[in-house]
Design a protein around this motif. Structure first.
Motif, PDB file in Angstrom:
ATOM      1  N   THR A   1     -21.359 -18.451  16.572  1.00  0.00           N
ATOM      2  CA  THR A   1     -21.367 -17.277  17.440  1.00  0.00           C
ATOM      3  C   THR A   1     -22.806 -16.930  17.814  1.00  0.00           C
ATOM      4  N   ASN A   2     -23.088 -16.846  19.103  1.00  0.00           N
ATOM      5  CA  ASN A   2     -24.466 -16.685  19.561  1.00  0.00           C
ATOM      6  C   ASN A   2     -24.630 -15.395  20.338  1.00  0.00           C
ATOM      7  N   ILE A   3     -25.823 -15.217  20.916  1.00  0.00           N
ATOM      8  CA  ILE A   3     -26.163 -14.072  21.748  1.00  0.00           C
ATOM      9  C   ILE A   3     -26.803 -14.619  23.020  1.00  0.00           C
ATOM     10  N   ALA A   4     -26.606 -13.917  24.137  1.00  0.00           N
ATOM     11  CA  ALA A   4     -27.175 -14.358  25.412  1.00  0.00           C
ATOM     12  C   ALA A   4     -27.671 -13.145  26.181  1.00  0.00           C
ATOM     13  N   PHE A   5     -28.659 -13.394  27.052  1.00  0.00           N
ATOM     14  CA  PHE A   5     -29.217 -12.372  27.926  1.00  0.00           C
ATOM     15  C   PHE A   5     -28.661 -12.556  29.334  1.00  0.00           C
ATOM     16  N   SER A   6     -28.618 -11.460  30.087  1.00  0.00           N
ATOM     17  CA  SER A   6     -28.313 -11.546  31.504  1.00  0.00           C
ATOM     18  C   SER A   6     -29.523 -12.125  32.244  1.00  0.00           C
ATOM     19  N   PRO A   7     -29.357 -12.572  33.500  1.00  0.00           N
ATOM     20  CA  PRO A   7     -30.506 -13.175  34.202  1.00  0.00           C
ATOM     21  C   PRO A   7     -31.705 -12.247  34.326  1.00  0.00           C
ATOM     22  N   ASP A   8     -31.484 -10.949  34.568  1.00  0.00           N
ATOM     23  CA  ASP A   8     -32.603 -10.017  34.645  1.00  0.00           C
ATOM     24  C   ASP A   8     -32.946  -9.399  33.304  1.00  0.00           C
TER      25      ASP A   8
ATOM     26  N   LEU B   1     -25.338  -9.959  25.593  1.00  0.00           N
ATOM     27  CA  LEU B   1     -23.910 -10.034  25.322  1.00  0.00           C
ATOM     28  C   LEU B   1     -23.633 -10.958  24.151  1.00  0.00           C
ATOM     29  N   THR B   2     -22.520 -10.717  23.488  1.00  0.00           N
ATOM     30  CA  THR B   2     -22.060 -11.540  22.371  1.00  0.00           C
ATOM     31  C   THR B   2     -20.546 -11.447  22.281  1.00  0.00           C
ATOM     32  N   GLY B   3     -19.951 -12.370  21.551  1.00  0.00           N
ATOM     33  CA  GLY B   3     -18.498 -12.419  21.401  1.00  0.00           C
ATOM     34  C   GLY B   3     -18.056 -11.942  20.039  1.00  0.00           C
ATOM     35  N   THR B   4     -16.777 -11.609  19.931  1.00  0.00           N
ATOM     36  CA  THR B   4     -16.190 -11.161  18.669  1.00  0.00           C
ATOM     37  C   THR B   4     -15.004 -12.049  18.315  1.00  0.00           C
ATOM     38  N   SER B   5     -14.683 -12.071  17.037  1.00  0.00           N
ATOM     39  CA  SER B   5     -13.580 -12.883  16.532  1.00  0.00           C
ATOM     40  C   SER B   5     -12.347 -12.016  16.309  1.00  0.00           C
ATOM     41  N   VAL B   6     -11.204 -12.670  16.288  1.00  0.00           N
ATOM     42  CA  VAL B   6      -9.934 -11.979  16.081  1.00  0.00           C
ATOM     43  C   VAL B   6      -9.673 -11.883  14.583  1.00  0.00           C
TER      44      VAL B   6
ATOM     45  N   SER C   1     -10.530 -16.150  19.418  1.00  0.00           N
ATOM     46  CA  SER C   1     -11.848 -15.574  19.176  1.00  0.00           C
ATOM     47  C   SER C   1     -12.853 -16.106  20.196  1.00  0.00           C
ATOM     48  N   VAL C   2     -13.817 -15.271  20.528  1.00  0.00           N
ATOM     49  CA  VAL C   2     -14.907 -15.656  21.430  1.00  0.00           C
ATOM     50  C   VAL C   2     -16.089 -16.102  20.574  1.00  0.00           C
ATOM     51  N   VAL C   3     -16.580 -17.323  20.812  1.00  0.00           N
ATOM     52  CA  VAL C   3     -17.619 -17.898  19.960  1.00  0.00           C
ATOM     53  C   VAL C   3     -18.959 -17.893  20.704  1.00  0.00           C
ATOM     54  N   GLN C   4     -19.100 -18.736  21.695  1.00  0.00           N
ATOM     55  CA  GLN C   4     -20.375 -18.829  22.403  1.00  0.00           C
ATOM     56  C   GLN C   4     -20.237 -18.254  23.812  1.00  0.00           C
ATOM     57  N   CYS C   5     -21.354 -17.769  24.339  1.00  0.00           N
ATOM     58  CA  CYS C   5     -21.356 -17.184  25.676  1.00  0.00           C
ATOM     59  C   CYS C   5     -22.719 -17.425  26.308  1.00  0.00           C
ATOM     60  N   THR C   6     -22.732 -17.434  27.629  1.00  0.00           N
ATOM     61  CA  THR C   6     -23.969 -17.569  28.383  1.00  0.00           C
ATOM     62  C   THR C   6     -23.749 -16.990  29.770  1.00  0.00           C
ATOM     63  N   TRP C   7     -24.819 -16.478  30.365  1.00  0.00           N
ATOM     64  CA  TRP C   7     -24.804 -15.899  31.713  1.00  0.00           C
ATOM     65  C   TRP C   7     -25.766 -16.725  32.548  1.00  0.00           C
ATOM     66  N   HIS C   8     -25.200 -17.537  33.451  1.00  0.00           N
ATOM     67  CA  HIS C   8     -26.035 -18.465  34.192  1.00  0.00           C
ATOM     68  C   HIS C   8     -26.791 -17.725  35.297  1.00  0.00           C
ATOM     69  N   PRO C   9     -28.104 -17.911  35.399  1.00  0.00           N
ATOM     70  CA  PRO C   9     -28.877 -17.139  36.378  1.00  0.00           C
ATOM     71  C   PRO C   9     -28.638 -17.563  37.823  1.00  0.00           C
ATOM     72  N   LYS C  10     -28.440 -18.845  38.081  1.00  0.00           N
ATOM     73  CA  LYS C  10     -28.266 -19.296  39.466  1.00  0.00           C
ATOM     74  C   LYS C  10     -26.853 -19.051  39.975  1.00  0.00           C
ATOM     75  N   LEU C  11     -25.871 -19.262  39.138  1.00  0.00           N
ATOM     76  CA  LEU C  11     -24.485 -19.070  39.556  1.00  0.00           C
ATOM     77  C   LEU C  11     -24.066 -17.604  39.497  1.00  0.00           C
ATOM     78  N   ASN C  12     -24.725 -16.830  38.661  1.00  0.00           N
ATOM     79  CA  ASN C  12     -24.312 -15.453  38.361  1.00  0.00           C
ATOM     80  C   ASN C  12     -22.861 -15.433  37.888  1.00  0.00           C
ATOM     81  N   GLN C  13     -22.575 -16.291  36.928  1.00  0.00           N
ATOM     82  CA  GLN C  13     -21.247 -16.384  36.330  1.00  0.00           C
ATOM     83  C   GLN C  13     -21.407 -16.391  34.808  1.00  0.00           C
ATOM     84  N   ILE C  14     -20.435 -15.789  34.143  1.00  0.00           N
ATOM     85  CA  ILE C  14     -20.457 -15.675  32.680  1.00  0.00           C
ATOM     86  C   ILE C  14     -19.506 -16.710  32.103  1.00  0.00           C
ATOM     87  N   PHE C  15     -20.009 -17.511  31.170  1.00  0.00           N
ATOM     88  CA  PHE C  15     -19.212 -18.523  30.468  1.00  0.00           C
ATOM     89  C   PHE C  15     -19.002 -18.040  29.033  1.00  0.00           C
TER      90      PHE C  15
END
Length: 652
Positions: A430-437, A442-447, A478-492
C-alpha cells in the motif's frame, strides 16, 4: 457512359460485396462516456420533460444573476402557462392570457383595461392609475415581477452547493467516469504507468504481470502480454526507467529482473551467498525482495530493499554485483527486514522503512556510508508499507500496517505534522501518491471483515492537512496501490482480494486527456461474413510411427489396465462341482493321472512326509556311490555325523 459502367461492374466483381460500403454510424462519445460513468455521480436524463426544457431555455435567457434567483424565477414562471403568440401591435398589446411579466411593466394601451386585480402584487416601479375598469380577462393570481429578491430559505443551501462545486473545480479531481483493467485472479499489488501514459503495467499475487497499451487497446480492455517473472513468487513492485524503454520487476524472490518495453527479459541480478554473515561481502540479496525503484534521473541506476536487512544500489549494465550496500542502523545487532524504500525527486536522497518501525534517510554525497543522516525511531507501531517525498524535498509521507498515514517535515523530523488515523491496511504494498500539482495526496484502504465500507481512495489537502474526498473503488476489494498521472490527468488504483483483482482508472472526459479516453471510444472489430482465414497445413515429423516418441511406461500401464484382455483379468469363481472353482476341470493335467488318483493307485504322500527324513533316506546311496561334489572333497572332507532323531525321547 455505358463503357464506364461496364468497366466499373467488371472491377467491382473482383471485390467482396462488403467492399466500398459506407461504415455504420459510430456511437457518440456522450453515450460511451455515460456507459462508463460512475454510479456515485447522478446521471442526467437524456430527454427532459417539456416544462424542464422550457425552464432551461428561460434560464439561459435570464441575465447573469445568482443560481438561487434563477431557480426562484423559474419556479414562478412554471406556475403560469407561456403565451405562445404575444401581440406586439403598434398600439401596444395587452397581456390578456396567463402571462407573467418580467421587469418594468408595459404601459396599458386601452384605457378601459383594469390590470390591477384583487390578488395582484405590485413589485418595482408603480403602474400608472387606470382610467376605467372594464377588462376582466386577466386572472386574479397574476403577479408583476421586477428585479427578484432571493428567498432566504434557498440561499444558504445554494451557497453551500456553490462552494462545494468551487472546491471540486479547484482540485480538478477526475472521478466522473471509470474503467477497470481486468485479467488477474488475485489482488493487484504492483502498478506502473510510463511517463507518456501509453502503457500500464500491473503485477499481482497470482505471480503474473499484465501489460496494457492504451493506443492499441479497444473497449474490451485486454492486455497484450502476460509475464511470469519468477514462478511461485508474488510481484511486489514495478518501476519504469526515466526513458521508459525498460522496467524493473521486483518479486518475492531474491533476484530482481529487467525487461524491455515489450516484455522481453534483459537480465536478472545475481543472488548473494546466504552463508556469508556480513551482508556487505555478498554480491546480491540473500532473501526475498520487498521493494525496488528506478532512479528518477539516471537510467542506469536502481534501488532495491530486501528481507535480509539491506538496501542495494545496482548498475543495470552489471548484473553480477551491486554498486553499493546500505545497512540500516539498528538498536540491536541482527537482521531486520527493510520493508520499503524510495528516491527523492532529484535522486540525491534515499529513504528506507525498517521493520522495527524506524524511518532512515541517507543523502548521496561523496564518501557517504551506511550511517543515516536522518533517523526517526519508532515512527510507526508496525511495518511501514510506503514512503513518498514531495517534489520540493520538504515533506515525507509514510504509510503503515498500523492503519495510519503520517506527514513529516524534514526540517523538524522528530514529531509528525499530521497523523491520519482509521485507514486500514492489510497489504505490504500500500503506497501514497501526490497529485500533479501536489495540492493533494492520496492513498488506499483495505476492506476489514466486519466493516460495511469497501475499498476507498482517500484524498487529502496538503496545505490544510485535512480530508478532501473519499472515492469508493470497490465494495468487496481492497485498494493497494494508486497513482495520479500528470499528463493524462487520470487516477489509477489497484484493488482485489483472494479471488479477483483489477486496476481501476478514474477519468473525466472534460478534464482528462488520452489514456482511457482513447480505448473506450474504440469499439472492437466485428467479424464479417466474407472473412476468410486459411488454415495452414501442419507437417508433423513425429506423426509417422518411425519418428514417434515412445509413450511413457506409466501411461502405457494405465492403458493396459483398462484393457481386460491385456490385464489378464481373473475369471470370477463358480460354485458347484469341479476343481479350483471351475466346473468339469480335473485336478491333474492328464486324464490318466486323474483316473489313477481317483482309483487310489497314485498317492500323494509328500504333504504327509517329513522333509528331513525324505532327504536322509538317500544318505546311504550317496555314501556308496558318490557323484560330483563328494569325490572332490574325499580326502579333506570330515566324516559327517548326523544327529539322531529324538522322537523316541519325546515319546518317553
Amino acid at each position: 457512359m455505358e463503357d464506364d459502367a461496364e468497366i466499373y461492374d467488371g472491377i467491382r466483381a473482383e471485390f467482396p460485396m462488403t467492399f466500398g460500403k459506407q461504415s455504420k454510424p459510430q456511437t457518440s462519445l456522450e453515450a460511451i462516456h455515460s456507459a462508463t460513468r460512475r454510479t456515485a455521480t447522478a446521471n442526467l436524463p437524456e430527454k427532459l420533460p417539456p416544462s424542464s426544457s422550457s425552464s432551461a431555455n428561460q434560464a439561459k435567457d435570464l441575465p447573469s444573476i445568482s443560481s438561487s434567483s434563477k431557480e426562484w424565477l423559474t419556479s414562478l414562471r412554471n406556475s403560469k402557462s407561456a403565451n405562445p403568440k404575444p401581440d406586439f401591435s403598434s398600439n401596444g398589446g395587452s397581456a390578456t392570457d396567463e402571462t407573467g411579466l418580467v421587469g418594468p411593466p408595459r404601459p396599458p394601451a386601452y384605457p378601459n383595461s383594469n390590470s390591477d386585480e384583487d390578488g395582484g402584487v405590485m413589485i418595482g416601479p408603480p403602474r400608472p392609475p387606470p382610467v376605467q375598469s372594464g377588462s376582466d380577462d386577466e386572472e386574479e393570481e397574476e403577479e408583476m415581477i421586477g428585479p427578484p429578491r432571493p428567498p432566504p430559505g434557498l440561499n444558504e443551501g445554494d451557497l453551500g452547493s456553490d462552494e462545494e462545486e468551487e472546491e471540486e473545480n479547484r482540485y480538478r479531481i477526475p472521478q466522473s467516469n471509470e474503467i477497470v483493467l481486468k485479467g488477474h485472479t488475485k489482488v493487484v499489488s504492483a502498478l506502473a504507468v510510463d511517463h507518456s501514459g501509453s502503457r500500464v503495467l500491473s503485477g499481482s499475487y497470482d505471480y503474473t504481470v499484465h501489460m496494457y497499451d492504451f493506443q492499441g487497446m479497444n473497449s474490451r480492455l485486454a492486455s497484450f502480454r502476460q509475464l511470469e517473472p519468477s514462478e511461485g513468487h508474488q510481484v511486489r513492485n514495478l518501476s519504469w526507467s526515466p526513458t521508459a524503454d525498460r522496467f524493473l520487476c521486483v518479486t518475492g524472490s531474491a533476484q530482481a529482473k529487467i525487461y524491455d518495453r515489450d516484455g522481453l527479459t534483459l537480465g536478472e541480478f545475481v543472488k548473494g551467498d546466504m552463508y556469508i554473515r556480513d551482508l556487505k561481502n555478498t554480491k546480491g540479496h540473500i532473501s526475498g525482495l520487498t521493494w525496488g525503484e528506478w532512479h528518477p534521473k539516471n537510467k542506469e541506476t536502481i534501488l532495491t530493499s530486501s528481507e535480509d536487512g539491506s538496501l542495494r544500489i545496482w548498475d543495470v549494465n552489471d548484473f553480477k554485483s551491486q554498486k553499493q550496500v546500505i545497512k540500516p542502523k539498528l538498536a540491536r545487532p541482527g537482521r531486520v527486514p527493510v520493508t520499503t524504500c524510495t528516491w527523492d525527486r532529484e535522486g540525491k536522497c534515499i529513504a528506507g522503512g525498517i521493520a522495527d518501525g524506524s524511518i532512515q534517510i541517507w543523502n548521496l554525497k561523496p564518501g557517504w556510508g551506511s550511517r543515516p543522516d536522518i533517523y526517526v525511531e519508532n515512527s510507526h507501531s508496525d511495518d511501514i508499507t510506503g514512503l513518498k517525498f514531495s517534489s520540493d524535498g520538504r515533506l515525507l509521507l509514510s504509510r503503515s500496517f498500523d492503519g495510519s498515514l503520517k506527514v513529516w517535515d524534514l526540517r523538524q523530523i522528530k514529531v509528525p505534522l499530521k497523523v491520519f488515523e482509521d485507514l486500514p491496511n492489510h497489504y505490504a504494498q500500500t503506497n501514497i501518491a501526490f497529485s500533479p500539482d501536489e495540492q493533494l495526496f492520496l492513498t488506499g484502504t483495505s476492506v476489514e471483515r466486519e466493516s460495511t465500507t469497501g475499498g476507498l481512495l482517500c484524498l487529502y489537502d496538503r496545505a490544510k492537512l485535512e480530508l478532501v474526498s473519499r472515492v469508493g473503488i470497490s465494495p468487496t476489494c481492497s485498494v493497494v496501490q494508486c497513482t495520479w498521472h500528470p499528463k493524462l490527468n487520470q487516477i489509477f488504483a489497484t484493488s482485489g482480494n483472494k479471488s479477483q483483482g483489477g486496476t481501476h482508472v478514474l477519468y473525466d472526459p472534460t478534464l482528462s486527456e488520452r489514456g482511457a479516453l482513447v480505448c473506450v471510444a474504440r469499439a472492437p472489430r466485428k467479424k464479417s461474413v466474407d472473412d476468410f482465414e486459411a488454415k495452414p497445413v501442419i507437417h508433423n515429423p513425429h506423426a509417422l510411427p518411425l519418428f514417434r516418441d515412445q509413450p511413457s511406461r506409466k501411461r502405457l500401464r494405465e492403458k493396459e489396465l483398462k484393457d481386460p484382455m491385456k490385464s489378464h483379468k481373473p475369471e470370477l469363481p463358480v460354485t458347484g462341482p469341479g476343481f479350483g472353482g471351475r466346473v468339469g476341470v480335473s485336478a491333474g493335467s492328464l486324464l490318466t493321472q486323474y483316473l489313477l488318483k481317483q482309483g487310489g493307485m497314485i498317492k500323494e504322500t509328500w504333504m504327509e512326509e517329513d522333509p528331513r527324513e525324505a532327504i536322509l533316506k538317500h544318505a546311504d546311496a550317496a555314501e556308496k556311490d558318490p557323484k560330483y561334489i563328494a569325490p572332490a572333497y574325499a580326502q579333506t572332507q570330515p566324516e559327517p555325523v548326523f544327529a539322531k532323531s529324538d522322537s523316541d525321547d519325546e515319546e518317553k
